[in-house]
Scaffold this motif. Sequence first.
Motif, mmCIF file in Angstrom:
data_model
loop_
_atom_site.group_PDB
_atom_site.id
_atom_site.type_symbol
_atom_site.label_atom_id
_atom_site.label_comp_id
_atom_site.label_asym_id
_atom_site.label_seq_id
_atom_site.Cartn_x
_atom_site.Cartn_y
_atom_site.Cartn_z
ATOM 1 N N LEU A 102 0.834 -1.189 0.000
ATOM 2 C CA LEU A 102 0.000 0.000 0.000
ATOM 3 C C LEU A 102 0.872 1.243 0.000
ATOM 4 O O LEU A 102 2.061 1.190 0.335
ATOM 5 C CB LEU A 102 -0.917 -0.011 1.232
ATOM 6 N N ILE A 103 0.265 2.375 -0.336
ATOM 7 C CA ILE A 103 1.045 3.604 -0.486
ATOM 8 C C ILE A 103 1.550 4.129 0.852
ATOM 9 O O ILE A 103 2.710 4.490 0.998
ATOM 10 C CB ILE A 103 0.198 4.686 -1.184
ATOM 11 N N SER A 104 0.690 4.149 1.847
ATOM 12 C CA SER A 104 1.052 4.810 3.100
ATOM 13 C C SER A 104 0.589 3.980 4.289
ATOM 14 O O SER A 104 -0.594 3.982 4.625
ATOM 15 C CB SER A 104 0.425 6.206 3.165
ATOM 16 N N VAL A 105 1.515 3.241 4.888
ATOM 17 C CA VAL A 105 1.204 2.425 6.062
ATOM 18 C C VAL A 105 2.344 2.550 7.057
ATOM 19 O O VAL A 105 3.502 2.332 6.712
ATOM 20 C CB VAL A 105 1.005 0.944 5.684
ATOM 21 N N GLY A 106 2.013 2.908 8.290
ATOM 22 C CA GLY A 106 3.054 3.125 9.278
ATOM 23 C C GLY A 106 3.326 1.943 10.183
ATOM 24 O O GLY A 106 4.204 2.021 11.041
ATOM 25 N N PHE A 107 2.582 0.844 10.007
ATOM 26 C CA PHE A 107 2.752 -0.278 10.916
ATOM 27 C C PHE A 107 4.023 -1.071 10.646
ATOM 28 O O PHE A 107 4.519 -1.768 11.522
ATOM 29 C CB PHE A 107 1.548 -1.222 10.831
ATOM 30 N N VAL A 108 4.510 -1.012 9.441
ATOM 31 C CA VAL A 108 5.723 -1.737 9.080
ATOM 32 C C VAL A 108 6.741 -0.734 8.539
ATOM 33 O O VAL A 108 6.435 0.033 7.626
ATOM 34 C CB VAL A 108 5.438 -2.813 8.021
ATOM 35 N N GLY A 134 -5.140 -0.483 -5.207
ATOM 36 C CA GLY A 134 -5.478 -0.844 -3.837
ATOM 37 C C GLY A 134 -5.247 -2.307 -3.526
ATOM 38 O O GLY A 134 -4.613 -3.048 -4.279
ATOM 39 N N SER A 135 -5.788 -2.733 -2.385
ATOM 40 C CA SER A 135 -5.569 -4.093 -1.911
ATOM 41 C C SER A 135 -6.178 -5.132 -2.838
ATOM 42 O O SER A 135 -5.655 -6.238 -2.970
ATOM 43 C CB SER A 135 -6.147 -4.247 -0.503
ATOM 44 N N ALA A 136 -7.306 -4.797 -3.480
ATOM 45 C CA ALA A 136 -7.905 -5.742 -4.422
ATOM 46 C C ALA A 136 -6.947 -6.047 -5.565
ATOM 47 O O ALA A 136 -6.824 -7.199 -6.001
ATOM 48 C CB ALA A 136 -9.221 -5.187 -4.959
ATOM 49 N N GLY A 137 -6.251 -5.022 -6.048
ATOM 50 C CA GLY A 137 -5.273 -5.234 -7.107
ATOM 51 C C GLY A 137 -4.086 -6.055 -6.636
ATOM 52 O O GLY A 137 -3.579 -6.912 -7.374
ATOM 53 N N LEU A 138 -3.636 -5.813 -5.414
ATOM 54 C CA LEU A 138 -2.534 -6.600 -4.864
ATOM 55 C C LEU A 138 -2.925 -8.065 -4.730
ATOM 56 O O LEU A 138 -2.142 -8.967 -5.061
ATOM 57 C CB LEU A 138 -2.124 -6.042 -3.503
ATOM 58 N N ALA A 139 -4.130 -8.321 -4.233
ATOM 59 C CA ALA A 139 -4.597 -9.703 -4.093
ATOM 60 C C ALA A 139 -4.666 -10.387 -5.453
ATOM 61 O O ALA A 139 -4.251 -11.548 -5.601
ATOM 62 C CB ALA A 139 -5.958 -9.729 -3.408
ATOM 63 N N LEU A 152 -1.133 -5.685 2.492
ATOM 64 C CA LEU A 152 -2.424 -5.169 2.037
ATOM 65 C C LEU A 152 -3.427 -5.083 3.188
ATOM 66 O O LEU A 152 -3.174 -5.556 4.299
ATOM 67 C CB LEU A 152 -2.976 -6.044 0.912
ATOM 68 N N SER A 153 -4.537 -4.457 2.893
ATOM 69 C CA SER A 153 -5.630 -4.322 3.848
ATOM 70 C C SER A 153 -6.824 -5.101 3.324
ATOM 71 O O SER A 153 -7.263 -4.877 2.194
ATOM 72 C CB SER A 153 -6.001 -2.844 4.029
ATOM 73 N N LEU A 154 -7.340 -6.031 4.126
ATOM 74 C CA LEU A 154 -8.442 -6.878 3.710
ATOM 75 C C LEU A 154 -9.649 -6.633 4.601
ATOM 76 O O LEU A 154 -9.511 -6.432 5.809
ATOM 77 C CB LEU A 154 -8.039 -8.349 3.778
ATOM 78 N N SER A 155 -10.816 -6.669 3.998
ATOM 79 C CA SER A 155 -12.054 -6.524 4.746
ATOM 80 C C SER A 155 -12.782 -7.856 4.747
ATOM 81 O O SER A 155 -13.004 -8.447 3.690
ATOM 82 C CB SER A 155 -12.935 -5.446 4.113
ATOM 83 N N GLY A 156 -13.128 -8.347 5.931
ATOM 84 C CA GLY A 156 -13.818 -9.626 6.015
ATOM 85 C C GLY A 156 -12.877 -10.782 5.748
ATOM 86 O O GLY A 156 -11.668 -10.711 5.964
ATOM 87 N N ARG A 157 -13.423 -11.866 5.259
ATOM 88 C CA ARG A 157 -12.645 -13.079 5.013
ATOM 89 C C ARG A 157 -11.681 -12.864 3.850
ATOM 90 O O ARG A 157 -12.012 -12.230 2.848
ATOM 91 C CB ARG A 157 -13.587 -14.236 4.709
ATOM 92 N N TYR A 205 -9.841 -0.517 -2.386
ATOM 93 C CA TYR A 205 -8.985 -0.312 -1.226
ATOM 94 C C TYR A 205 -9.677 -0.897 0.012
ATOM 95 O O TYR A 205 -10.905 -0.820 0.146
ATOM 96 C CB TYR A 205 -8.697 1.168 -1.022
ATOM 97 N N GLY A 206 -8.877 -1.468 0.922
ATOM 98 C CA GLY A 206 -9.436 -2.175 2.063
ATOM 99 C C GLY A 206 -10.346 -1.331 2.925
ATOM 100 O O GLY A 206 -11.401 -1.782 3.369
#
Length: 299
Positions: A102-108, A134-139, A152-157, A205-206
């Motif tokens: 993802l473009i901007s994530v501070g957790f890693v 977004g995350s759909a494209g990464l998946a 990536l960021s996932l929503s649900g399962r 995007y997630g």
Amino acid sequence: MMPDVELRHLVYFVTVAEERNFTRAAQRLRVVQSGVSAAVRALERELGAPLFERNSQRVLLTDAGAALLPEARATIDAAQAARDAVAEVRGGLRGTVRIGTLISVGFVDLPGLLGHFRAAHPAVDLRLRAAPTGSAGLAADLLDGELDVAFLSLSGRAPAGLSVRTLAAEPIVAVLPAAHPLAARDRLTLADLADEPFVDSPPGYGNRTEIDRGFAAAGLRRRVALEVADIATVRHYVREGLGVALIPRFSVPDEPALRILPVDARLRWTFAVATASARRPSAAVRALLDLIDAHRTGA
């Protein structure tokens, strides 16, 4: 794999399929374009079918090419796994790890993480690209074999075919301009916000997927007025009164011009690292995943 097909020809074919262009494929492979074209023609002769439709603007897979692509990737992966096994015995990792993020994530601390990996495994070629859709494209790129690892960021399962390790989960909060009529509340519901213009991520995007699902589950509709790819910049648009937002808490610092409120809905933003479960990770990918686990444990 067909016994007379050369592995090199499959590598050239997959690279052209990914780049959708013979010139870019040759540049990526660091060979002359005529060599790539000759290899693909030889593969087409061997298989008895055209693999690409060619014109002056672009290169597209034929039905035969689309059928060959996953098998070619699996063959290349198997050959890489064999090389990895020998390299491990000899005491060094080689190969390529293709990473999406993802473009901007501070957790890693991705630069720090990859720096540690490069220091430990200098012969591994690391290739990093930001998510274009977004995350759909990464998946999708993981499932298609275009990426080895994705943050990536996932929503649900998680989508079928992905192996996912959750790295962080954050509550989603409402963000409003400080002067907004709802800013005096202690907390909000989705119904409170349904008639407001929203600033949100684009579809795929997630964060956007999670919010859309939340509104649909509540039987509500909303209007997204502005779509912003970088979640870290959403608050700037909210500050200027262009809309309200529902975004992960980490992405919005406290500031006088904004009001941050909890929402009476079970909305969470989940950040994960994923690989394709149908493909055996290479030794280099496994080493990167182990390093990610170590950083997560030490965090």
